[in-house]
Write a protein that holds these residues in place. Structure first.
Motif, PDB file in Angstrom:
ATOM      1  N   TYR A 168      49.414  11.004   8.486  1.00 39.75           N
ATOM      2  CA  TYR A 168      50.197  10.446   7.685  1.00 39.75           C
ATOM      3  C   TYR A 168      50.823   9.303   8.541  1.00 39.75           C
ATOM      4  CZ  TYR A 168      49.849  13.942   4.012  1.00 39.75           C
ATOM      5  OH  TYR A 168      49.172  14.631   3.307  1.00 39.75           O
ATOM      6  N   LYS A 169      50.745   8.016   8.033  1.00 39.83           N
ATOM      7  CA  LYS A 169      51.511   7.028   8.990  1.00 39.83           C
ATOM      8  C   LYS A 169      53.022   7.150   8.825  1.00 39.83           C
ATOM      9  CE  LYS A 169      48.466   2.765   8.888  1.00 39.83           C
ATOM     10  NZ  LYS A 169      48.573   1.522   8.638  1.00 39.83           N
ATOM     11  N   GLY A 170      53.694   7.075  10.212  1.00 41.08           N
ATOM     12  CA  GLY A 170      55.147   7.425  10.362  1.00 41.08           C
ATOM     13  C   GLY A 170      55.501   8.667   9.901  1.00 41.08           C
ATOM     14  N   ARG A 171      54.864   9.603  10.366  1.00 41.60           N
ATOM     15  CA  ARG A 171      55.153  11.145   9.994  1.00 41.60           C
ATOM     16  C   ARG A 171      56.554  11.565  10.560  1.00 41.60           C
ATOM     17  NH1 ARG A 171      52.074  15.870   8.786  1.00 41.60           N
ATOM     18  NH2 ARG A 171      53.258  17.408   8.333  1.00 41.60           N
ATOM     19  N   GLY A 172      57.319  12.085   9.609  1.00 42.43           N
ATOM     20  CA  GLY A 172      58.523  12.480  10.053  1.00 42.43           C
ATOM     21  C   GLY A 172      59.742  11.519   9.920  1.00 42.43           C
ATOM     22  N   PHE A 173      59.475  10.390   9.634  1.00 41.52           N
ATOM     23  CA  PHE A 173      60.446   8.883   9.538  1.00 41.52           C
ATOM     24  C   PHE A 173      60.838   8.682   8.110  1.00 41.52           C
ATOM     25  CE2 PHE A 173      57.712   7.186  13.416  1.00 41.52           C
ATOM     26  CZ  PHE A 173      58.185   8.273  14.103  1.00 41.52           C
ATOM     27  N   VAL A 174      62.071   9.010   7.844  1.00 42.45           N
ATOM     28  CA  VAL A 174      62.552   8.949   6.539  1.00 42.45           C
ATOM     29  C   VAL A 174      62.499   7.526   6.170  1.00 42.45           C
ATOM     30  CG1 VAL A 174      64.548   8.976   4.904  1.00 42.45           C
ATOM     31  CG2 VAL A 174      64.403  10.765   6.628  1.00 42.45           C
ATOM     32  N   GLY A 175      61.631   7.296   4.782  1.00 41.15           N
ATOM     33  CA  GLY A 175      61.612   5.826   4.288  1.00 41.15           C
ATOM     34  C   GLY A 175      60.541   5.459   4.857  1.00 41.15           C
ATOM     35  N   ILE A 176      59.641   5.922   5.579  1.00 45.16           N
ATOM     36  CA  ILE A 176      58.799   5.157   6.276  1.00 45.16           C
ATOM     37  C   ILE A 176      57.140   6.003   5.918  1.00 45.16           C
ATOM     38  CG2 ILE A 176      57.398   4.450   8.513  1.00 45.16           C
ATOM     39  CD1 ILE A 176      60.354   3.786   9.447  1.00 45.16           C
ATOM     40  N   GLU A 177      57.318   7.263   6.008  1.00 45.10           N
ATOM     41  CA  GLU A 177      56.306   8.287   6.080  1.00 45.10           C
ATOM     42  C   GLU A 177      55.364   7.993   4.966  1.00 45.10           C
ATOM     43  OE1 GLU A 177      55.041  12.809   5.864  1.00 45.10           O
ATOM     44  OE2 GLU A 177      56.740  12.243   6.771  1.00 45.10           O
ATOM     45  N   ASP A 178      54.104   7.573   5.102  1.00 49.82           N
ATOM     46  CA  ASP A 178      53.263   7.512   4.116  1.00 49.82           C
ATOM     47  C   ASP A 178      53.661   6.365   2.962  1.00 49.82           C
ATOM     48  OD1 ASP A 178      50.668   8.288   2.840  1.00 49.82           O
ATOM     49  OD2 ASP A 178      51.621   9.316   1.676  1.00 49.82           O
ATOM     50  N   LYS A 179      54.294   5.348   3.545  1.00 45.69           N
ATOM     51  CA  LYS A 179      54.621   4.381   2.764  1.00 45.69           C
ATOM     52  C   LYS A 179      53.825   3.031   3.162  1.00 45.69           C
ATOM     53  CE  LYS A 179      58.215   6.423   0.612  1.00 45.69           C
ATOM     54  NZ  LYS A 179      58.075   6.925  -0.856  1.00 45.69           N
ATOM     55  N   PRO A 213      57.865  -4.222  13.057  1.00 44.48           N
ATOM     56  CA  PRO A 213      58.808  -3.589  13.663  1.00 44.48           C
ATOM     57  C   PRO A 213      59.718  -2.572  12.982  1.00 44.48           C
ATOM     58  CG  PRO A 213      59.278  -5.996  13.475  1.00 44.48           C
ATOM     59  CD  PRO A 213      57.989  -5.704  12.769  1.00 44.48           C
ATOM     60  N   LEU A 214      60.479  -1.826  13.340  1.00 48.91           N
ATOM     61  CA  LEU A 214      61.130  -1.040  12.591  1.00 48.91           C
ATOM     62  C   LEU A 214      62.565  -1.471  12.213  1.00 48.91           C
ATOM     63  CD1 LEU A 214      60.786   2.151  14.757  1.00 48.91           C
ATOM     64  CD2 LEU A 214      59.937   1.714  12.614  1.00 48.91           C
ATOM     65  N   GLY A 215      63.216  -2.621  12.814  1.00 49.71           N
ATOM     66  CA  GLY A 215      64.449  -3.298  12.231  1.00 49.71           C
ATOM     67  C   GLY A 215      65.499  -2.066  12.508  1.00 49.71           C
ATOM     68  N   ASP A 216      66.247  -2.108  11.641  1.00 53.95           N
ATOM     69  CA  ASP A 216      67.780  -1.254  11.612  1.00 53.95           C
ATOM     70  C   ASP A 216      67.369   0.350  11.399  1.00 53.95           C
ATOM     71  OD1 ASP A 216      66.838  -0.967   9.018  1.00 53.95           O
ATOM     72  OD2 ASP A 216      68.553  -1.816   7.952  1.00 53.95           O
ATOM     73  N   LYS A 217      66.012   0.682  11.187  1.00 49.41           N
ATOM     74  CA  LYS A 217      65.477   1.952  11.321  1.00 49.41           C
ATOM     75  C   LYS A 217      65.163   2.628  12.682  1.00 49.41           C
ATOM     76  CE  LYS A 217      63.802   2.274   6.661  1.00 49.41           C
ATOM     77  NZ  LYS A 217      64.414   3.525   6.134  1.00 49.41           N
ATOM     78  N   ALA A 218      64.997   1.522  13.717  1.00 52.83           N
ATOM     79  CA  ALA A 218      64.981   2.028  14.954  1.00 52.83           C
ATOM     80  C   ALA A 218      65.384   3.172  15.489  1.00 52.83           C
ATOM     81  CB  ALA A 218      64.849   0.644  15.986  1.00 52.83           C
TER      82      ALA A 218
END
Length: 419
Positions: free
Chosen positions: A191-202, A209-214
């Motif tokens: 899954y792309k972005g596994r474990g990253f809230v609002g990013i995983e599998d999106k 770049p991750l921007g303010d989610k970095a």
């Protein structure tokens, strides 16, 4: 993998091809973790003064070939594996990571067929099935049974695993190492972005770049890092010493003035003369050997001939892999017009500084009776657009940055030197 960190290009090392070249950051990080160069250099990723480019190239001594134009890595890996099994007859293995998006490329399926036909049991194709392409979901998403059935149909020993489960991956690689008589495939569901809230599998996060989610993502990653990791890299086996400098004609041409001889008919005997002086010369063809006269070489040296069948993109890709690390000198032949369909492979071969020889027969309008589809009217123009990449083979004792500094001392301001 078994390899020497001090000698990334050792002929005995296992090979690794990152077909999905845009995943280069993890490749760089893995090699930095082995101690090949300082981890701090990773902060120079994609900067103009660094060799850690957005896609890997042989500027780096741990990279064999340039990747990034998708769908080409498995053909190259198949060429490496063929040489390992049938030419070097050495125990090194070849690993190739392929994206699920790029698996839509026909060249991937050409390579799968080739690997199965020649029973390349030293080749492992790893499919990273993360469901998402660059602009939308892939054609088959996470339908793992489709990938499994297709790979099995091609004659691979295939394993579907959770790509985030290290133990499951290790177990699959262990099973692959024990498989004989057929190539292997690991189909990893990720899954792309596994474990990253609002990013995983999106969708819509490819290459952004991750921007303010970095900060949030970095904290998640830090929690997953174990400080007790101890890399136990096994040393490689052995590979024969080869000499490519001995290649020359065993005797000069002996045609008489006035004799009528087709250039293609002269090609086969000339290649045999080269083969007599250098056993590393190999011939390859795309089922046109009785027209290109490469069959003359096959009759003289049947163990140095590779039939690639009607799959010109794979023909060129296999040639690139076969020529890697100076193991062989591949001569690949077909009708000149058919090399045009492998233009992208030829373009990437130039970036890889591959030592391959492309020999096209039936040039120009000389095959007029068969009509325009067989006429090579574009091939010379096509090849003349390919730049010769002259990147000095400088050593990298510490880091990629020092290599680029050394290059600047050589007054190399532009890597693309045209000839």
């Amino acid at each position: 993998m078994k390899y020497s960190v001090k000698e990334p290009k050792s002929a005995a090392n296992d090979r690794f091809i990152l077909s999905k070249g845009h995943a280069a950051p993890i490749l760089y990080a893995a090699w930095a973790r082995t101690g090949l160069f300082p981890v701090s250099d990773l902060m120079n990723l994609r900067k103009l003064n660094s060799d850690l480019e957005g896609h890997p190239t042989p500027r780096l001594n741990f990279v064999d070939v340039a990747t990034g134009s998708l769908g080409q890595g498995l053909s190259i890996g198949a060429g490496m594996a063929y040489v390992g099994k049938y030419v070097d007859k050495s125990p090194y293995r070849v690993y190739c990571i392929i994206g699920d998006g790029e698996s839509a490329e026909g060249s991937i399926w050409e390579a799968l067929s080739f690997a199965s036909i020649y029973k390349l049991d030293n080749l492992v194709a790893i499919f990273d099935v993360n469901r998402l392409g660059q602009s939308e979901a892939t054609a088959f998403g996470h339908q793992m049974d489709i990938y499994l059935n297709r790979l099995n149909a091609f004659g691979f020993e295939s394993h579907v695993v959770d790509g985030h489960n290290v133990e499951a991956l290790a177990d699959a690689f262990d099973k692959c190492s024990k498989t004989k008589g057929k190539p292997q495939a690991i189909i990893a569901q990720t899954y792309k972005g596994r474990g990253f809230v609002g990013i995983e599998d999106k969708d819509n996060w490819h290459g952004k770049p991750l921007g303010d989610k970095a900060s949030e993502v970095i904290n998640v990653l830090k929690q997953k890092i174990s400080g007790n990791l101890n890399l136990a890299i096994k040393p490689p086996g052995s590979a024969p010493v080869v000499d490519l400098k001995s290649v020359k004609l065993s005797e000069p041409p002996n045609y008489k003035l006035g004799d009528l001889m087709a250039t293609r008919q002269a090609y086969g005997p000339a290649l045999v003369k080269l083969g007599k002086t250098c056993p590393q010369v190999i011939a390859m063809d795309g089922d046109t050997k009785n027209s290109t006269f490469s069959e003359v070489y096959k009759k003289a040296f049947p163990d140095r001939y590779i039939e690639c069948f009607i799959a010109e993109q794979n023909l060129v890709g296999v040639a690139v892999g076969a020529g890697c690390r100076q193991r062989t000198i591949p001569f690949c032949s077909t009708f000149a017009s058919f090399f045009t369909r492998a233009f992208d492979q030829i373009r990437m071969a130039a970036i890889s500084q591959a030592n391959i020889k492309c020999v096209g027969s039936h040039c120009g309008v000389s095959i007029g009776e068969d009509g325009p589809s067989q006429m090579a009217l574009e091939d010379i123009a096509m090849f003349r657009t390919i730049p010769k990449y002259e990147w000095p083979p400088y050593l990298r004792p510490t880091s990629s940055v020092s290599a680029r500094t050394a290059a600047s001392l050589l007054e190399r301001t532009d890597p693309h030197k045209w000839h």
